[in-house]
Design a protein around this motif. Sequence first.
Motif, PDB file in Angstrom:
ATOM      1  N   ALA A  21       0.889  -1.310   0.024  1.00 11.50           N
ATOM      2  CA  ALA A  21      -0.041   0.079   0.099  1.00 11.50           C
ATOM      3  C   ALA A  21       0.894   1.179  -0.105  1.00 11.50           C
ATOM      4  O   ALA A  21       2.261   1.246   0.153  1.00 11.50           O
ATOM      5  N   THR A  22       0.422   2.390  -0.153  1.00 12.19           N
ATOM      6  CA  THR A  22       1.059   3.696  -0.365  1.00 12.19           C
ATOM      7  C   THR A  22       0.880   4.480   1.019  1.00 12.19           C
ATOM      8  O   THR A  22       1.636   5.331   1.298  1.00 12.19           O
ATOM      9  N   ASP A  23      -0.111   4.165   1.541  1.00 12.83           N
ATOM     10  CA  ASP A  23      -0.291   4.967   2.936  1.00 12.83           C
ATOM     11  C   ASP A  23      -1.088   4.279   3.894  1.00 12.83           C
ATOM     12  O   ASP A  23      -1.937   3.246   3.454  1.00 12.83           O
ATOM     13  N   VAL A  57       4.227   6.402   1.540  1.00 10.72           N
ATOM     14  CA  VAL A  57       5.346   6.341   0.740  1.00 10.72           C
ATOM     15  C   VAL A  57       5.453   7.497  -0.218  1.00 10.72           C
ATOM     16  O   VAL A  57       4.758   7.736  -0.927  1.00 10.72           O
ATOM     17  N   THR A  58       6.953   7.701  -0.380  1.00 10.99           N
ATOM     18  CA  THR A  58       7.196   8.866  -1.091  1.00 10.99           C
ATOM     19  C   THR A  58       8.354   8.393  -2.302  1.00 10.99           C
ATOM     20  O   THR A  58       8.839   7.286  -2.081  1.00 10.99           O
ATOM     21  N   ASN A  59       8.556   9.238  -3.189  1.00  9.50           N
ATOM     22  CA  ASN A  59       9.519   8.931  -4.291  1.00  9.50           C
ATOM     23  C   ASN A  59      10.872   9.094  -3.775  1.00  9.50           C
ATOM     24  O   ASN A  59      11.944   8.432  -4.399  1.00  9.50           O
ATOM     25  N   LYS A  60      11.074   9.993  -2.867  1.00  7.57           N
ATOM     26  CA  LYS A  60      12.448  10.353  -2.382  1.00  7.57           C
ATOM     27  C   LYS A  60      12.987   9.419  -1.015  1.00  7.57           C
ATOM     28  O   LYS A  60      12.225   9.437  -0.126  1.00  7.57           O
ATOM     29  N   PRO A  61      14.058   8.676  -1.308  1.00  9.48           N
ATOM     30  CA  PRO A  61      14.358   7.885  -0.148  1.00  9.48           C
ATOM     31  C   PRO A  61      14.669   8.700   1.140  1.00  9.48           C
ATOM     32  O   PRO A  61      15.121   9.837   1.048  1.00  9.48           O
ATOM     33  N   GLY A  62      14.454   8.005   2.192  1.00  8.06           N
ATOM     34  CA  GLY A  62      14.561   8.781   3.662  1.00  8.06           C
ATOM     35  C   GLY A  62      13.119   9.148   4.296  1.00  8.06           C
ATOM     36  O   GLY A  62      12.276   8.854   3.770  1.00  8.06           O
ATOM     37  N   ILE A  63      13.212   9.578   5.489  1.00  7.10           N
ATOM     38  CA  ILE A  63      11.825   9.901   6.035  1.00  7.10           C
ATOM     39  C   ILE A  63      11.908  11.359   6.315  1.00  7.10           C
ATOM     40  O   ILE A  63      12.779  12.010   6.705  1.00  7.10           O
ATOM     41  N   THR A  64      10.591  11.566   6.317  1.00  4.07           N
ATOM     42  CA  THR A  64      10.219  13.245   6.642  1.00  4.07           C
ATOM     43  C   THR A  64       9.289  13.130   7.605  1.00  4.07           C
ATOM     44  O   THR A  64       8.270  12.114   7.602  1.00  4.07           O
ATOM     45  N   LYS A  98      16.922   1.075   2.900  1.00  4.78           N
ATOM     46  CA  LYS A  98      17.446   2.603   2.823  1.00  4.78           C
ATOM     47  C   LYS A  98      16.788   3.191   1.644  1.00  4.78           C
ATOM     48  O   LYS A  98      16.971   4.722   1.397  1.00  4.78           O
ATOM     49  N   ASP A  99      16.449   2.521   0.742  1.00  5.22           N
ATOM     50  CA  ASP A  99      15.860   2.998  -0.782  1.00  5.22           C
ATOM     51  C   ASP A  99      14.357   3.567  -0.474  1.00  5.22           C
ATOM     52  O   ASP A  99      14.076   4.472  -1.131  1.00  5.22           O
ATOM     53  N   LEU A 100      13.697   3.108   0.656  1.00  9.01           N
ATOM     54  CA  LEU A 100      12.342   3.447   0.873  1.00  9.01           C
ATOM     55  C   LEU A 100      12.160   5.089   1.542  1.00  9.01           C
ATOM     56  O   LEU A 100      12.905   5.464   2.132  1.00  9.01           O
ATOM     57  N   GLY A 101      11.066   5.759   0.796  1.00  5.23           N
ATOM     58  CA  GLY A 101      11.035   6.995   1.209  1.00  5.23           C
ATOM     59  C   GLY A 101       9.532   6.991   2.142  1.00  5.23           C
ATOM     60  O   GLY A 101       8.676   6.350   1.505  1.00  5.23           O
ATOM     61  N   LEU A 102       9.536   7.724   3.130  1.00  7.39           N
ATOM     62  CA  LEU A 102       8.395   7.696   3.954  1.00  7.39           C
ATOM     63  C   LEU A 102       8.097   8.998   4.571  1.00  7.39           C
ATOM     64  O   LEU A 102       9.159   9.837   4.895  1.00  7.39           O
ATOM     65  N   ASP A 103       6.926   9.416   4.308  1.00  4.01           N
ATOM     66  CA  ASP A 103       6.341  10.879   5.159  1.00  4.01           C
ATOM     67  C   ASP A 103       5.586  10.396   6.241  1.00  4.01           C
ATOM     68  O   ASP A 103       4.522   9.518   5.972  1.00  4.01           O
ATOM     69  N   ILE A 104       5.792  11.085   7.241  1.00  2.18           N
ATOM     70  CA  ILE A 104       5.005  10.885   8.580  1.00  2.18           C
ATOM     71  C   ILE A 104       4.294  11.938   9.074  1.00  2.18           C
ATOM     72  O   ILE A 104       4.657  13.126   9.141  1.00  2.18           O
ATOM     73  N   GLU A 105       3.028  11.755   9.377  1.00  2.31           N
ATOM     74  CA  GLU A 105       2.328  12.667  10.216  1.00  2.31           C
ATOM     75  C   GLU A 105       1.985  11.854  11.484  1.00  2.31           C
ATOM     76  O   GLU A 105       1.489  10.866  11.720  1.00  2.31           O
ATOM     77  N   LEU A 106       2.273  12.683  12.598  1.00  4.48           N
ATOM     78  CA  LEU A 106       1.925  12.376  14.019  1.00  4.48           C
ATOM     79  C   LEU A 106       0.945  13.291  14.682  1.00  4.48           C
ATOM     80  O   LEU A 106       0.792  14.270  14.910  1.00  4.48           O
ATOM     81  N   HIS A 107      -0.292  12.601  15.109  1.00  5.33           N
ATOM     82  CA  HIS A 107      -1.373  13.108  15.689  1.00  5.33           C
ATOM     83  C   HIS A 107      -1.413  12.788  17.180  1.00  5.33           C
ATOM     84  O   HIS A 107      -1.610  11.587  17.437  1.00  5.33           O
ATOM     85  N   LYS A 108      -1.044  13.654  18.179  1.00  6.00           N
ATOM     86  CA  LYS A 108      -0.938  13.131  19.580  1.00  6.00           C
ATOM     87  C   LYS A 108      -2.542  13.432  20.171  1.00  6.00           C
ATOM     88  O   LYS A 108      -3.023  14.544  20.003  1.00  6.00           O
TER      89      LYS A 108
END
Length: 330
Positions: A21-23, A57-64, A98-108
């Motif tokens: 899945a992508t999200d 999941v994003t196209n750029k490797p790394g986590i944001t 390490k190739d995987l790109g991920l974006d995170i939203e955290l909702h406290k």
Amino acid sequence: MEQELKEAAQQSPATGNSPQATDIKVFAPATVANVVCGFDVLGFAVNEPGDEVVMRVTNKPGITISKITGDDGRLPLDPAKNTVSVSVQHYLDSIDRKDLGLDIELHKKMPIGSGLGSSSASTVAGLFAVKTLLGDDTDVAKLLPFAMKGEEMACGHGHADNVAPALLGGFVLIRSYEPLDVIRLPHPPGLYCAIVFPDVDVPTREARQIIRNKILMKDAVTQWGNIAGLVSGLYTQDIDLIGRSMQDVLVEPVRSILIPDFYIMRELAMQAGAVSFGISGSGPSVFAFTRDEETARQITQTLQKHLAGIKINSNSYVSTINDAGPRVLG
């Protein structure tokens, strides 16, 4: 800890397959650690509150980290300094993704510094999200060493009494840290937990620093007798045994100083029908076990009324023990 990380990596899929899945959106629950007499070795999950993580999941490797809500600006967006992203990065490194790109939203969805495992809930939600996105069907317990890395960053000590129940659900015993050995315990199905969070500041690091490094043998004997009694009560579903075993002669006498009117609140809770009463984690939240939901709600109302009388705001929660742990939302 490094050995546990290596073993977890060996039992996780180190493939280059595309995510299924992508999200994804994941909830992870708050926890009550220590459970009075079980400092750093006992904890259980509750149904509420908890935290939510949205991961894409994003196209750029790394986590944001693109967004954090509910934290009043207290948590870092820098992925190198946030417990969620740091734990997820350890997991990805272990499976060579390490190739995987991920974006995170955290909702406290729960208060920070409450003694209810706030950082643990966030970390577990993130790890469960990435594991699910990658289609990793290994035992969820393999995520525990990575979650402990997040705890190490949050409070300087990689203990598991919050992250283990948040991850596994239910009531958990950490028999050993070296090597890591975690056991899920049974519990009476009708056991309710009443939680009250007074709006006072008790930082986890400081709460750990005031604990004594040396203890008397007679106190140690009392403490391990109570831990054994509590575990026995859980197995036999003997609520009376659970109640009389939940006494702490080591940590509570020191930490209770940081919580306004702690002993008055305990007396009020016991008078209202509590089975037991104590500090949740390092505080300032307090909790009581009860035999039914009505008593639990009465206790929270009584304690909140007392706190309001001394000009302290508070939140309250009533829950059975949460056996599910993290879950995918929607």
